[in-house]
Design a protein around this motif. Structure first.
Motif, PDB file in Angstrom:
ATOM      1  N   ASP A 173       0.057  -8.276  -8.817  1.00 35.33           N
ATOM      2  CA  ASP A 173      -0.073  -7.573  -7.537  1.00 35.33           C
ATOM      3  C   ASP A 173      -0.424  -6.104  -7.762  1.00 35.33           C
ATOM      4  O   ASP A 173      -1.247  -5.532  -7.026  1.00 35.33           O
ATOM      5  CB  ASP A 173       1.220  -7.677  -6.730  1.00 35.33           C
ATOM      6  N   LEU A 174       0.186  -5.488  -8.769  1.00 34.91           N
ATOM      7  CA  LEU A 174      -0.108  -4.086  -9.059  1.00 34.91           C
ATOM      8  C   LEU A 174      -1.557  -3.899  -9.503  1.00 34.91           C
ATOM      9  O   LEU A 174      -2.199  -2.905  -9.148  1.00 34.91           O
ATOM     10  CB  LEU A 174       0.850  -3.549 -10.129  1.00 34.91           C
ATOM     11  N   VAL A 175      -2.094  -4.834 -10.254  1.00 36.44           N
ATOM     12  CA  VAL A 175      -3.499  -4.762 -10.667  1.00 36.44           C
ATOM     13  C   VAL A 175      -4.405  -4.890  -9.446  1.00 36.44           C
ATOM     14  O   VAL A 175      -5.383  -4.158  -9.305  1.00 36.44           O
ATOM     15  CB  VAL A 175      -3.825  -5.854 -11.719  1.00 36.44           C
ATOM     16  N   GLU A 176      -4.058  -5.817  -8.543  1.00 39.72           N
ATOM     17  CA  GLU A 176      -4.875  -6.024  -7.340  1.00 39.72           C
ATOM     18  C   GLU A 176      -4.980  -4.764  -6.483  1.00 39.72           C
ATOM     19  O   GLU A 176      -6.037  -4.485  -5.917  1.00 39.72           O
ATOM     20  CB  GLU A 176      -4.297  -7.156  -6.498  1.00 39.72           C
ATOM     21  N   VAL A 177      -3.905  -3.994  -6.378  1.00 37.21           N
ATOM     22  CA  VAL A 177      -3.937  -2.787  -5.551  1.00 37.21           C
ATOM     23  C   VAL A 177      -4.372  -1.553  -6.331  1.00 37.21           C
ATOM     24  O   VAL A 177      -4.439  -0.464  -5.780  1.00 37.21           O
ATOM     25  CB  VAL A 177      -2.579  -2.529  -4.848  1.00 37.21           C
ATOM     26  N   GLY A 178      -4.648  -1.726  -7.629  1.00 33.42           N
ATOM     27  CA  GLY A 178      -5.133  -0.615  -8.438  1.00 33.42           C
ATOM     28  C   GLY A 178      -4.047   0.265  -9.029  1.00 33.42           C
ATOM     29  O   GLY A 178      -4.344   1.343  -9.552  1.00 33.42           O
ATOM     30  N   ALA A 179      -2.803  -0.166  -8.966  1.00 31.23           N
ATOM     31  CA  ALA A 179      -1.705   0.637  -9.508  1.00 31.23           C
ATOM     32  C   ALA A 179      -1.461   0.381 -10.992  1.00 31.23           C
ATOM     33  O   ALA A 179      -0.696   1.092 -11.628  1.00 31.23           O
ATOM     34  CB  ALA A 179      -0.427   0.368  -8.717  1.00 31.23           C
ATOM     35  N   MET A 180      -2.129  -0.658 -11.534  1.00 32.55           N
ATOM     36  CA  MET A 180      -1.993  -0.973 -12.961  1.00 32.55           C
ATOM     37  C   MET A 180      -3.375  -1.344 -13.485  1.00 32.55           C
ATOM     38  O   MET A 180      -4.130  -2.038 -12.806  1.00 32.55           O
ATOM     39  CB  MET A 180      -1.017  -2.142 -13.169  1.00 32.55           C
ATOM     40  N   ASP A 181      -3.683  -0.862 -14.697  1.00 31.65           N
ATOM     41  CA  ASP A 181      -4.997  -1.183 -15.253  1.00 31.65           C
ATOM     42  C   ASP A 181      -4.964  -2.522 -15.999  1.00 31.65           C
ATOM     43  O   ASP A 181      -3.913  -3.093 -16.250  1.00 31.65           O
ATOM     44  CB  ASP A 181      -5.504  -0.058 -16.156  1.00 31.65           C
ATOM     45  N   GLU A 182      -6.158  -3.011 -16.330  1.00 26.00           N
ATOM     46  CA  GLU A 182      -6.302  -4.315 -16.984  1.00 26.00           C
ATOM     47  C   GLU A 182      -5.679  -4.336 -18.387  1.00 26.00           C
ATOM     48  O   GLU A 182      -5.145  -5.353 -18.813  1.00 26.00           O
ATOM     49  CB  GLU A 182      -7.782  -4.700 -17.080  1.00 26.00           C
ATOM     50  N   VAL A 183      -5.741  -3.209 -19.091  1.00 29.47           N
ATOM     51  CA  VAL A 183      -5.165  -3.152 -20.439  1.00 29.47           C
ATOM     52  C   VAL A 183      -3.655  -3.364 -20.371  1.00 29.47           C
ATOM     53  O   VAL A 183      -3.086  -4.144 -21.141  1.00 29.47           O
ATOM     54  CB  VAL A 183      -5.505  -1.809 -21.130  1.00 29.47           C
ATOM     55  N   THR A 184      -3.004  -2.709 -19.444  1.00 30.33           N
ATOM     56  CA  THR A 184      -1.566  -2.877 -19.271  1.00 30.33           C
ATOM     57  C   THR A 184      -1.253  -4.310 -18.840  1.00 30.33           C
ATOM     58  O   THR A 184      -0.275  -4.905 -19.308  1.00 30.33           O
ATOM     59  CB  THR A 184      -1.019  -1.872 -18.239  1.00 30.33           C
ATOM     60  N   MET A 185      -2.108  -4.884 -17.996  1.00 29.49           N
ATOM     61  CA  MET A 185      -1.900  -6.261 -17.557  1.00 29.49           C
ATOM     62  C   MET A 185      -1.962  -7.224 -18.735  1.00 29.49           C
ATOM     63  O   MET A 185      -1.160  -8.155 -18.824  1.00 29.49           O
ATOM     64  CB  MET A 185      -2.938  -6.638 -16.489  1.00 29.49           C
ATOM     65  N   ARG A 186      -2.889  -7.006 -19.645  1.00 31.54           N
ATOM     66  CA  ARG A 186      -2.970  -7.865 -20.835  1.00 31.54           C
ATOM     67  C   ARG A 186      -1.702  -7.748 -21.674  1.00 31.54           C
ATOM     68  O   ARG A 186      -1.220  -8.735 -22.232  1.00 31.54           O
ATOM     69  CB  ARG A 186      -4.206  -7.531 -21.663  1.00 31.54           C
ATOM     70  N   THR A 187      -1.148  -6.552 -21.748  1.00 30.87           N
ATOM     71  CA  THR A 187       0.106  -6.361 -22.474  1.00 30.87           C
ATOM     72  C   THR A 187       1.237  -7.129 -21.800  1.00 30.87           C
ATOM     73  O   THR A 187       2.017  -7.821 -22.466  1.00 30.87           O
ATOM     74  CB  THR A 187       0.471  -4.862 -22.561  1.00 30.87           C
ATOM     75  N   VAL A 188       1.311  -7.040 -20.483  1.00 29.85           N
ATOM     76  CA  VAL A 188       2.338  -7.777 -19.738  1.00 29.85           C
ATOM     77  C   VAL A 188       2.162  -9.274 -19.959  1.00 29.85           C
ATOM     78  O   VAL A 188       3.128  -9.997 -20.214  1.00 29.85           O
ATOM     79  CB  VAL A 188       2.277  -7.436 -18.234  1.00 29.85           C
TER      80      VAL A 188
END
Length: 80
Positions: A14-29
């Protein structure tokens, strides 16, 4: 995956969708939310092979093909 990891993963998406988290951090998660890798004992592999009526050479060929498609090789899993 545990319930807590499921919730954290959904929140991160959800944070990636709204732009509050970048893709690199998402891959880490996502890497942190992966389930534990199951260890197969020789008897487990034999059971899988015989249940599916596969000879050892055919099972080895299929396994090698799957690793190749994933961009991996046997040395990624075994100390040869």
């Amino acid at each position: 995956m545990s319930k807590i990891l499921d919730i954290a993963h959904d929140m991160a998406k959800d944070l990636v969708e709204v732009g509050a988290m970048d893709e690199v951090t998402m891959r880490t998660v996502e890497s942190l939310c992966l389930p534990e890798k199951k260890v197969f004992l020789p008897q487990d592999i034999r059971r899988i092979r015989t249940t599916n009526h596969l000879s050892q050479p055919v099972f080895a060929l299929i396994s090698a093909f799957i690793l190749h498609q994933a961009g991996l090789n046997r040395t990624d899993f075994f100390d040869l």
